[in-house]
Scaffold this motif. Structure first.
Motif, PDB file in Angstrom:
ATOM      1  N   ARG A   1       0.821  -1.207   0.000  1.00  0.00           N
ATOM      2  CA  ARG A   1       0.000   0.000   0.000  1.00  0.00           C
ATOM      3  C   ARG A   1       0.857   1.260   0.000  1.00  0.00           C
ATOM      4  O   ARG A   1       1.982   1.258   0.509  1.00  0.00           O
ATOM      5  N   PHE A   2       0.293   2.343  -0.540  1.00  0.00           N
ATOM      6  CA  PHE A   2       0.987   3.623  -0.558  1.00  0.00           C
ATOM      7  C   PHE A   2      -0.012   4.752  -0.347  1.00  0.00           C
ATOM      8  O   PHE A   2      -1.226   4.585  -0.511  1.00  0.00           O
ATOM      9  N   ILE A   3       0.528   5.929   0.016  1.00  0.00           N
ATOM     10  CA  ILE A   3      -0.262   7.152   0.117  1.00  0.00           C
ATOM     11  C   ILE A   3       0.549   8.291  -0.490  1.00  0.00           C
ATOM     12  O   ILE A   3       1.747   8.135  -0.792  1.00  0.00           O
ATOM     13  N   TRP A   4      -0.090   9.437  -0.663  1.00  0.00           N
ATOM     14  CA  TRP A   4       0.594  10.664  -1.066  1.00  0.00           C
ATOM     15  C   TRP A   4       0.565  11.619   0.119  1.00  0.00           C
ATOM     16  O   TRP A   4      -0.509  11.950   0.624  1.00  0.00           O
TER      17      TRP A   4
ATOM     18  N   MET B   1      -2.536   3.629 -14.032  1.00  0.00           N
ATOM     19  CA  MET B   1      -1.413   2.846 -13.514  1.00  0.00           C
ATOM     20  C   MET B   1      -0.126   3.639 -13.708  1.00  0.00           C
ATOM     21  O   MET B   1       0.166   4.100 -14.815  1.00  0.00           O
ATOM     22  N   LEU B   2       0.638   3.801 -12.626  1.00  0.00           N
ATOM     23  CA  LEU B   2       1.891   4.553 -12.656  1.00  0.00           C
ATOM     24  C   LEU B   2       3.057   3.580 -12.608  1.00  0.00           C
ATOM     25  O   LEU B   2       3.130   2.727 -11.716  1.00  0.00           O
ATOM     26  N   TYR B   3       3.980   3.719 -13.564  1.00  0.00           N
ATOM     27  CA  TYR B   3       5.138   2.831 -13.672  1.00  0.00           C
ATOM     28  C   TYR B   3       6.413   3.638 -13.444  1.00  0.00           C
ATOM     29  O   TYR B   3       6.583   4.717 -14.008  1.00  0.00           O
ATOM     30  N   PHE B   4       7.323   3.117 -12.620  1.00  0.00           N
ATOM     31  CA  PHE B   4       8.635   3.753 -12.494  1.00  0.00           C
ATOM     32  C   PHE B   4       9.667   2.712 -12.075  1.00  0.00           C
ATOM     33  O   PHE B   4       9.314   1.621 -11.592  1.00  0.00           O
ATOM     34  N   VAL B   5      10.940   3.043 -12.292  1.00  0.00           N
ATOM     35  CA  VAL B   5      12.022   2.105 -11.982  1.00  0.00           C
ATOM     36  C   VAL B   5      13.024   2.733 -11.023  1.00  0.00           C
ATOM     37  O   VAL B   5      13.288   3.937 -11.068  1.00  0.00           O
TER      38      VAL B   5
ATOM     39  N   LEU C   1       2.074   1.210  -9.688  1.00  0.00           N
ATOM     40  CA  LEU C   1       1.130   1.728  -8.705  1.00  0.00           C
ATOM     41  C   LEU C   1      -0.263   1.834  -9.304  1.00  0.00           C
ATOM     42  O   LEU C   1      -0.424   2.397 -10.398  1.00  0.00           O
ATOM     43  N   ASP C   2      -1.244   1.306  -8.606  1.00  0.00           N
ATOM     44  CA  ASP C   2      -2.643   1.494  -8.967  1.00  0.00           C
ATOM     45  C   ASP C   2      -3.094   2.782  -8.293  1.00  0.00           C
ATOM     46  O   ASP C   2      -3.347   2.808  -7.080  1.00  0.00           O
ATOM     47  N   LEU C   3      -3.181   3.857  -9.069  1.00  0.00           N
ATOM     48  CA  LEU C   3      -3.429   5.176  -8.502  1.00  0.00           C
ATOM     49  C   LEU C   3      -4.810   5.289  -7.870  1.00  0.00           C
ATOM     50  O   LEU C   3      -4.999   6.104  -6.949  1.00  0.00           O
ATOM     51  N   ASP C   4      -5.765   4.532  -8.328  1.00  0.00           N
ATOM     52  CA  ASP C   4      -7.127   4.638  -7.810  1.00  0.00           C
ATOM     53  C   ASP C   4      -7.343   3.819  -6.549  1.00  0.00           C
ATOM     54  O   ASP C   4      -8.196   4.159  -5.715  1.00  0.00           O
ATOM     55  N   ASN C   5      -6.568   2.744  -6.378  1.00  0.00           N
ATOM     56  CA  ASN C   5      -6.778   1.847  -5.244  1.00  0.00           C
ATOM     57  C   ASN C   5      -5.714   1.960  -4.160  1.00  0.00           C
ATOM     58  O   ASN C   5      -5.866   1.366  -3.081  1.00  0.00           O
TER      59      ASN C   5
END
Length: 256
Positions: A139-142, A169-173, A183-187
């Motif tokens: 899980r994540f938050i902003w 969906m946010l992708y990063f490396v 990251l699923d930005l909505d969930n």
């Protein structure tokens, strides 16, 4: 990535036949311009990858002068930019920082009737700025607390390079960890996988991941490789299969 204020952004212009018809200097006297990203209104944001670097908005037509945006705050080792434009009146920009204790920035444009759209959106105080914080391995938050963002990056996703966003969906490396995060930005949930290991197509990916891009239809995520003897471009499909698109074996490309 020139140092000592010798960096910049340059435009190469083509006609409908693919022939080069013009070349322009669009931004000059900047430092270590790394990647960046395209805005929904077809300008370019160039990121300076240096301690006090900034994110510059550049007009490829040359009609507007380059301008430092508000994306980078007080500065940093910035790398790439992606935009979630599902709500065109309030686009959300994401900015990565290539530093162990950097931060991944979320910059949400706040709609206003008293402000000209598009170009000016990146130069206004009317924005909500937050930072990515991982709560655990799912899980994540902003958070509006920049120090929380820095601590989270140092613990979970050091030295972030390329970033892209598609369909929520946010992708990063992470270059340091050789990891791909989705990251699923909505969930508010995320997954992570290693970018190391052999790939299909007789390729390999054993060096650091660098820039990434999701193709328009979303079937493939393309990754570039930084360093090594045979750096290349690779792809991962929606089923998780990995492919080598091409690799450079000549010594002149070693370490690219």
């Amino acid at each position: 990535e020139m140092r000592n204020s010798e960096g910049g952004v340059y435009g190469v212009y083509f006609n409908n036949f693919g022939e080069v018809v013009d070349y322009k200097v669009l931004l000059s006297k900047t430092k270590r311009n790394c990647s960046g990203g395209k805005t929904p209104w077809d300008t370019w944001v160039s990121c300076e990858e240096t301690g006090s670097g900034q994110c510059w908005q550049v007009d490829p037509t040359g009609l507007k002068k380059p301008q430092v945006t508000k994306l980078g705050g007080n500065g940093g080792n910035f790398e790439s930019v992606a935009v979630d434009n599902r709500n065109p009146s309030s686009p959300v920009f994401y900015v990565t920082e290539d530093h162990e204790s950097g931060r991944l920035i979320q910059y949400t444009v706040l709609p206003s009737k008293n402000r000209r759209p598009q170009w000016d959106w990146l130069h206004s105080e009317q924005a909500d700025v937050k930072y990515l914080v991982f709560l655990d391995n799912k899980r994540f938050i902003w958070s509006s607390n920049i120090e929380e963002g820095r601590i989270s990056q140092s613990l979970y996703f050091r030295n972030v390079e390329g970033i892209d966003v598609k369909n929520g969906m946010l992708y990063f490396v992470s270059k340091k960890l050789s990891m791909l995060f989705v990251l699923d930005l909505d969930n508010g949930t995320y997954t992570s996988t290693s970018t190391e290991g052999g790939l299909l197509g007789r390729g390999s990916f054993y060096s650091s991941p660098d820039q990434i891009v999701r193709n328009n239809r979303g079937e493939f995520l393309y990754l570039t490789e930084d360093g090594g003897r045979n750096s290349g471009v690779y792809a991962i499909d929606v089923a998780g299969n990995r492919y080598a698109i091409f690799e450079a074996y000549d010594d002149m490309y070693r370490g690219d």
